[in-house]
Design an enzyme around this catalytic site. Structure first.
Site, PDB file in Angstrom:
ATOM      1  N   ARG A  63       0.856  -1.079  -0.157  1.00  0.00           N
ATOM      2  CA  ARG A  63       0.045   0.080  -0.052  1.00  0.00           C
ATOM      3  C   ARG A  63       0.745   1.150   0.131  1.00  0.00           C
ATOM      4  O   ARG A  63       0.486   2.161  -0.462  1.00  0.00           O
ATOM      5  CB  ARG A  63      -0.936  -0.039   1.234  1.00  0.00           C
ATOM      6  CG  ARG A  63      -1.890  -0.932   0.955  1.00  0.00           C
ATOM      7  CD  ARG A  63      -3.159  -1.153   2.016  1.00  0.00           C
ATOM      8  NE  ARG A  63      -2.497  -1.680   3.346  1.00  0.00           N
ATOM      9  CZ  ARG A  63      -2.613  -2.830   3.743  1.00  0.00           C
ATOM     10  NH1 ARG A  63      -3.233  -3.874   3.012  1.00  0.00           N
ATOM     11  NH2 ARG A  63      -2.151  -3.308   4.716  1.00  0.00           N
ATOM     12  N   GLU A 100       6.524 -10.896  14.451  1.00  0.00           N
ATOM     13  CA  GLU A 100       6.098 -11.530  15.566  1.00  0.00           C
ATOM     14  C   GLU A 100       6.666 -12.935  16.004  1.00  0.00           C
ATOM     15  O   GLU A 100       7.001 -13.675  16.576  1.00  0.00           O
ATOM     16  CB  GLU A 100       4.780 -11.373  15.851  1.00  0.00           C
ATOM     17  CG  GLU A 100       3.993 -11.690  16.927  1.00  0.00           C
ATOM     18  CD  GLU A 100       2.785 -11.410  17.426  1.00  0.00           C
ATOM     19  OE1 GLU A 100       1.974 -11.881  18.301  1.00  0.00           O
ATOM     20  OE2 GLU A 100       2.058 -10.625  16.435  1.00  0.00           O
TER      21      GLU A 100
END
Length: 179
Positions: A63, A100
């Protein structure tokens, strides 16, 4: 700036439980579909580019490409995509970073950045800051200067700003919206 914030917020849709249960996804596609909102966003980011003295815009996949390319055109500067590893055909510089669960890698064409370039990084969302931090490191390794980082939206509760500030070393971090 309050009017633009209200306009942008009104065009961001919340999608519950996407991409997994418990996550409230902030969908910017309605904003992109609205020419007035997309133009206002482009103008606001181009103003930041001007204030920082940017000579190039880096857009982070994917994006950041959508937001960064029109900003570069509006600001009259070059646009450089920073992609996921393996997506660019030429000689690249790469930077690994931790996620993560696991790690990832981003790349830029080695010849697209040089000493003397002042680079503004643009993305849609600042979350934990991992990708943005890796992009700043990549830009510096290419010999360019980081003029700053600008995002449409900062997810303040994820702590990305605190992670990035030492890496930015005084370069501004601009967020049009904080949620």
């Amino acid at each position: 700036m309050t009017d633009i914030r209200e306009l942008l917020l009104s065009r961001i849709r919340d999608v519950a439980d996407y991409p997994e249960p418990g996550v409230m996804f902030k969908d910017i596609t309605p904003l992109l579909a609205d020419p007035a909102a997309f133009t206002a966003l482009t103008d606001a980011l181009a103003e930041i580019a001007g204030k920082t003295g940017a000579t190039k815009i880096v857009g982070l996949e994917a994006r950041g490409f959508i937001l960064g390319a029109p900003v570069a055109v509006r600001a009259g500067v070059g646009f450089i995509p920073v992609r996921k590893a393996g997506k660019l055909p030429g000689a690249t510089l790469s930077q690994a970073y931790d996620l993560e669960y696991g790690s990832a890698e981003i790349e830029v064409h080695a010849e697209d950045l040089a000493a003397g370039d002042r680079v503004l990084v643009i993305d849609d969302v600042l979350a934990t800051g991992g990708t943005a931090e890796a992009s700043v490191q990549l830009i510096r390794r290419a010999g360019a200067e980081v003029a700053g980082l600008a995002v449409l939206m900062e997810l303040g509760f994820l702590g990305g700003r605190a992670r990035l500030e030492p890496t930015l070393a005084g370069a501004p971090l601009e967020s049009l919206l904080t949620v």
